[in-house]
Design a protein around this motif. Structure first.
Motif, PDB file in Angstrom:
ATOM      1  N   ASN A  53       0.814  -1.229   0.000  1.00 17.28           N
ATOM      2  CA  ASN A  53       0.000   0.000   0.000  1.00 17.28           C
ATOM      3  C   ASN A  53       0.842   1.272   0.000  1.00 17.28           C
ATOM      4  OD1 ASN A  53      -2.533  -1.437   0.149  1.00 17.28           O
ATOM      5  ND2 ASN A  53      -2.026  -1.890   2.288  1.00 17.28           N
ATOM      6  N   ILE A  54       1.971   1.228  -0.689  1.00 14.94           N
ATOM      7  CA  ILE A  54       2.812   2.419  -0.803  1.00 14.94           C
ATOM      8  C   ILE A  54       2.198   3.372  -1.821  1.00 14.94           C
ATOM      9  CG2 ILE A  54       5.110   3.283  -1.360  1.00 14.94           C
ATOM     10  CD1 ILE A  54       4.976   1.588   1.171  1.00 14.94           C
ATOM     11  N   LYS A  55       1.901   4.574  -1.401  1.00 13.72           N
ATOM     12  CA  LYS A  55       1.244   5.551  -2.266  1.00 13.72           C
ATOM     13  C   LYS A  55       2.249   6.552  -2.845  1.00 13.72           C
ATOM     14  CE  LYS A  55      -2.817   3.958  -0.917  1.00 13.72           C
ATOM     15  NZ  LYS A  55      -3.717   3.199  -1.803  1.00 13.72           N
ATOM     16  N   GLY A  56       1.932   7.033  -4.047  1.00 16.22           N
ATOM     17  CA  GLY A  56       2.687   8.136  -4.622  1.00 16.22           C
ATOM     18  C   GLY A  56       3.930   7.764  -5.412  1.00 16.22           C
ATOM     19  N   TYR A  57       4.158   6.486  -5.638  1.00 11.64           N
ATOM     20  CA  TYR A  57       5.356   6.077  -6.388  1.00 11.64           C
ATOM     21  C   TYR A  57       4.976   5.092  -7.495  1.00 11.64           C
ATOM     22  CZ  TYR A  57       7.879   8.175  -2.505  1.00 11.64           C
ATOM     23  OH  TYR A  57       8.359   9.061  -1.575  1.00 11.64           O
ATOM     24  N   LYS A  58       3.939   5.470  -8.254  1.00 12.93           N
ATOM     25  CA  LYS A  58       3.416   4.582  -9.286  1.00 12.93           C
ATOM     26  C   LYS A  58       4.465   4.199 -10.311  1.00 12.93           C
ATOM     27  CE  LYS A  58      -0.432   4.176 -12.563  1.00 12.93           C
ATOM     28  NZ  LYS A  58      -1.606   4.867 -13.155  1.00 12.93           N
ATOM     29  N   GLU A  59       5.343   5.159 -10.675  1.00 12.20           N
ATOM     30  CA  GLU A  59       6.355   4.878 -11.705  1.00 12.20           C
ATOM     31  C   GLU A  59       7.420   3.881 -11.233  1.00 12.20           C
ATOM     32  OE1 GLU A  59       7.735   8.818  -9.809  1.00 12.20           O
ATOM     33  OE2 GLU A  59       5.928   7.599 -10.010  1.00 12.20           O
ATOM     34  N   TYR A  60       7.477   3.668  -9.897  1.00 13.20           N
ATOM     35  CA  TYR A  60       8.456   2.728  -9.343  1.00 13.20           C
ATOM     36  C   TYR A  60       7.780   1.501  -8.726  1.00 13.20           C
ATOM     37  CZ  TYR A  60      11.662   6.641  -9.936  1.00 13.20           C
ATOM     38  OH  TYR A  60      12.403   7.670 -10.471  1.00 13.20           O
ATOM     39  N   ARG A  61       6.568   1.220  -9.188  1.00 15.69           N
ATOM     40  CA  ARG A  61       5.810   0.101  -8.625  1.00 15.69           C
ATOM     41  C   ARG A  61       6.576  -1.217  -8.757  1.00 15.69           C
ATOM     42  NH1 ARG A  61       2.837  -3.564 -11.148  1.00 15.69           N
ATOM     43  NH2 ARG A  61       2.917  -2.354 -13.075  1.00 15.69           N
ATOM     44  N   GLN A  62       7.123  -1.485  -9.929  1.00 17.68           N
ATOM     45  CA  GLN A  62       7.833  -2.745 -10.134  1.00 17.68           C
ATOM     46  C   GLN A  62       9.085  -2.843  -9.258  1.00 17.68           C
ATOM     47  OE1 GLN A  62      10.136  -3.818 -13.859  1.00 17.68           O
ATOM     48  NE2 GLN A  62       8.377  -5.179 -14.117  1.00 17.68           N
ATOM     49  N   ILE A  63       9.805  -1.752  -9.114  1.00 13.09           N
ATOM     50  CA  ILE A  63      10.997  -1.750  -8.265  1.00 13.09           C
ATOM     51  C   ILE A  63      10.612  -1.997  -6.818  1.00 13.09           C
ATOM     52  CG2 ILE A  63      12.836  -0.280  -7.338  1.00 13.09           C
ATOM     53  CD1 ILE A  63      13.143   0.904 -10.105  1.00 13.09           C
ATOM     54  N   ILE A  64       9.524  -1.373  -6.365  1.00 15.13           N
ATOM     55  CA  ILE A  64       9.041  -1.596  -4.990  1.00 15.13           C
ATOM     56  C   ILE A  64       8.682  -3.066  -4.788  1.00 15.13           C
ATOM     57  CG2 ILE A  64       7.167  -1.078  -3.368  1.00 15.13           C
ATOM     58  CD1 ILE A  64       7.128   1.763  -4.528  1.00 15.13           C
ATOM     59  N   GLN A  65       8.072  -3.676  -5.795  1.00 13.17           N
ATOM     60  CA  GLN A  65       7.729  -5.095  -5.698  1.00 13.17           C
ATOM     61  C   GLN A  65       8.984  -5.970  -5.651  1.00 13.17           C
ATOM     62  OE1 GLN A  65       5.102  -5.557  -9.077  1.00 13.17           O
ATOM     63  NE2 GLN A  65       3.279  -5.071  -7.857  1.00 13.17           N
ATOM     64  N   CYS A  66      10.008  -5.570  -6.398  1.00  5.29           N
ATOM     65  CA  CYS A  66      11.287  -6.304  -6.327  1.00  5.29           C
ATOM     66  C   CYS A  66      11.909  -6.156  -4.941  1.00  5.29           C
ATOM     67  CB  CYS A  66      12.243  -5.794  -7.398  1.00  5.29           C
ATOM     68  SG  CYS A  66      11.784  -6.239  -9.089  1.00  5.29           S
ATOM     69  N   PHE A  67      11.760  -4.986  -4.347  1.00  4.22           N
ATOM     70  CA  PHE A  67      12.252  -4.781  -2.977  1.00  4.22           C
ATOM     71  C   PHE A  67      11.486  -5.657  -1.992  1.00  4.22           C
ATOM     72  CE2 PHE A  67      13.886  -0.179  -3.799  1.00  4.22           C
ATOM     73  CZ  PHE A  67      14.981  -0.705  -4.455  1.00  4.22           C
ATOM     74  N   ALA A  68      10.214  -5.908  -2.275  1.00  9.61           N
ATOM     75  CA  ALA A  68       9.415  -6.800  -1.420  1.00  9.61           C
ATOM     76  C   ALA A  68       9.971  -8.222  -1.486  1.00  9.61           C
ATOM     77  CB  ALA A  68       7.953  -6.777  -1.864  1.00  9.61           C
ATOM     78  N   ILE A  69      10.375  -8.642  -2.667  1.00  7.41           N
ATOM     79  CA  ILE A  69      11.000  -9.957  -2.826  1.00  7.41           C
ATOM     80  C   ILE A  69      12.314 -10.008  -2.059  1.00  7.41           C
ATOM     81  CG2 ILE A  69      12.146 -11.469  -4.505  1.00  7.41           C
ATOM     82  CD1 ILE A  69       9.980 -10.587  -6.524  1.00  7.41           C
ATOM     83  N   PHE A  70      13.114  -8.948  -2.193  1.00  9.83           N
ATOM     84  CA  PHE A  70      14.373  -8.870  -1.458  1.00  9.83           C
ATOM     85  C   PHE A  70      14.131  -9.035   0.046  1.00  9.83           C
ATOM     86  CE2 PHE A  70      17.115  -6.178   1.157  1.00  9.83           C
ATOM     87  CZ  PHE A  70      18.370  -6.665   0.853  1.00  9.83           C
ATOM     88  N   LYS A  71      13.148  -8.330   0.575  1.00  8.07           N
ATOM     89  CA  LYS A  71      12.861  -8.394   2.014  1.00  8.07           C
ATOM     90  C   LYS A  71      12.435  -9.798   2.433  1.00  8.07           C
ATOM     91  CE  LYS A  71      10.035  -6.369   5.692  1.00  8.07           C
ATOM     92  NZ  LYS A  71      11.187  -6.347   6.618  1.00  8.07           N
ATOM     93  N   GLU A  72      11.579 -10.429   1.630  1.00  7.94           N
ATOM     94  CA  GLU A  72      11.093 -11.768   1.976  1.00  7.94           C
ATOM     95  C   GLU A  72      12.238 -12.782   2.004  1.00  7.94           C
ATOM     96  OE1 GLU A  72       8.026 -14.628   2.879  1.00  7.94           O
ATOM     97  OE2 GLU A  72       8.235 -12.448   3.065  1.00  7.94           O
ATOM     98  N   ILE A  73      13.134 -12.705   1.039  1.00  8.20           N
ATOM     99  CA  ILE A  73      14.256 -13.643   0.997  1.00  8.20           C
ATOM    100  C   ILE A  73      15.247 -13.358   2.125  1.00  8.20           C
ATOM    101  CG2 ILE A  73      16.270 -14.390  -0.344  1.00  8.20           C
ATOM    102  CD1 ILE A  73      14.610 -14.009  -2.873  1.00  8.20           C
ATOM    103  N   GLN A  74      15.549 -12.074   2.343  1.00  8.84           N
ATOM    104  CA  GLN A  74      16.527 -11.734   3.379  1.00  8.84           C
ATOM    105  C   GLN A  74      16.029 -12.115   4.772  1.00  8.84           C
ATOM    106  OE1 GLN A  74      18.662 -11.515   1.011  1.00  8.84           O
ATOM    107  NE2 GLN A  74      19.865  -9.912   1.962  1.00  8.84           N
ATOM    108  N   ASP A  75      14.729 -11.977   5.007  1.00  5.40           N
ATOM    109  CA  ASP A  75      14.164 -12.324   6.315  1.00  5.40           C
ATOM    110  C   ASP A  75      14.273 -13.821   6.613  1.00  5.40           C
ATOM    111  OD1 ASP A  75      13.532  -9.697   6.758  1.00  5.40           O
ATOM    112  OD2 ASP A  75      11.382  -9.904   6.355  1.00  5.40           O
TER     113      ASP A  75
END
Length: 309
Positions: free
Chosen positions: A162-184
């Motif tokens: 639910n990150i608002k205001g960064y539509k142009e970086y949506r895919q990068i934010i989703q990749c960061f979500a993958i990074f967080k899940e793996i690192q955790d």
């Protein structure tokens, strides 16, 4: 000396490809060479906007003529090269290694990637550059495996949804979500003694455990599974993944996202680490030792890179 050269040429003539096989093989090699060369020139040459693309038709004809001429010129040596190559592929096929099917799949994926890349020559360069266990690693990066895809999609639904205001970086934010899940979840485990064990991405999903190679493969496969662009870097005794975040113009916004929105606690007072390639593209460090995207490099030395387009 001249007599020896004459004898060598006569021997080569005797062993050269018999007709009509020489014509058929040269035609086949011309087609296989023509396609990637044409894509590279088509993407890099300025379009003069001639009617009905006459410039591209002329380019196609010229390339065909040049490639055919070169192959005819060296056809005396093609016999040895082809026979050797076929024997190597036959051995690979019989030993379930790199064989005929692997060549076909690699060529097909290369052409597909080149046709959709503004710098198609980079695809060929990345395939030619030395990289330890390259074929095994590429095969292990199962970005189209349903298990890997489902894991990647699940991570995007779990983190930063639910990150608002960064539509142009949506895919990068989703990749960061993958990074967080793996690192955790990641647990570093050494390879078997005196053996380089390369786990596939789907295999690593079972326990989220392995060494730097396994982590890099899983990270790259998961990011690629949702359309991101990862690459693997190998150093003297280490391998780590990076991901493309754009150009220098995007860097400031990405750094703000990491430090002020997504990884505030982990990155507080820390530096964001990245590489900028020869085209000005920014690649962010995603090493298993990093607690946030762009964490410290375990080793900044780059001996080779493998980009997954």
């Amino acid at each position: 000396m001249k007599i020896a050269n004459i004898k060598l040429l006569r021997t080569l003539n005797k062993l050269s490809l018999p007709k009509p096989w020489d014509t058929i093989i040269i035609l086949l090699l011309t087609i296989l060479t023509l396609i990637p060369v044409f894509i590279i020139l088509h993407q890099n040459l300025i379009d003069p906007e001639w009617p009905i693309h006459l410039d591209r038709i002329l380019l196609f004809v010229v390339i065909t003529a040049v490639v055919t001429y070169v192959l005819h010129y060296i056809k005396r040596f093609l016999f040895f090269a082809i026979i050797t190559y076929l024997l190597v592929l036959l051995f690979g096929t019989l030993s379930t290694g790199y064989g005929f099917k692997s060549v076909f799949e690699d060529y097909r994926s290369m052409i597909y990637a080149m046709s959709d890349n503004p710098n198609p020559q980079d695809i060929i360069v990345s395939k030619l550059l030395p990289f330890p266990n390259k074929s095994k690693i590429i095969k292990a990066i199962e970005y189209d495996n349903p298990k890997v895809r489902n894991f990647a999609v699940g991570a995007t639904a779990k983190h930063f949804r639910n990150i608002k205001g960064y539509k142009e970086y949506r895919q990068i934010i989703q990749c960061f979500a993958i990074f967080k899940e793996i690192q955790d979840k990641w647990n570093y485990v050494n390879d078997p003694k005196n053996r380089e064990y390369i786990a596939t991405a789907s295999e690593s999903l079972q326990h989220f455990s392995g060494d730097c190679d396994d982590h890099s493969i899983l990270m790259a496969a998961s990011i690629r599974a949702i359309g991101g662009t990862p690459r693997l870097i190998h150093t003297k005794e280490h391998m780590y993944p990076e991901m493309l975040i754009g150009t220098k113009a995007d860097l400031e916004n990405i750094v703000y996202l990491i430090k002020e929105v997504l990884f505030v606690k982990e990155s507080k007072g820390k530096t964001i680490h990245y590489h900028i390639d020869e085209r000005g593209q920014v690649w962010l460090n995603l090493d298993y030792t990093a607690k946030y995207p762009g964490g410290p490099f375990m080793s900044e030395e780059i001996l080779g890179e493998l980009t997954l387009n």
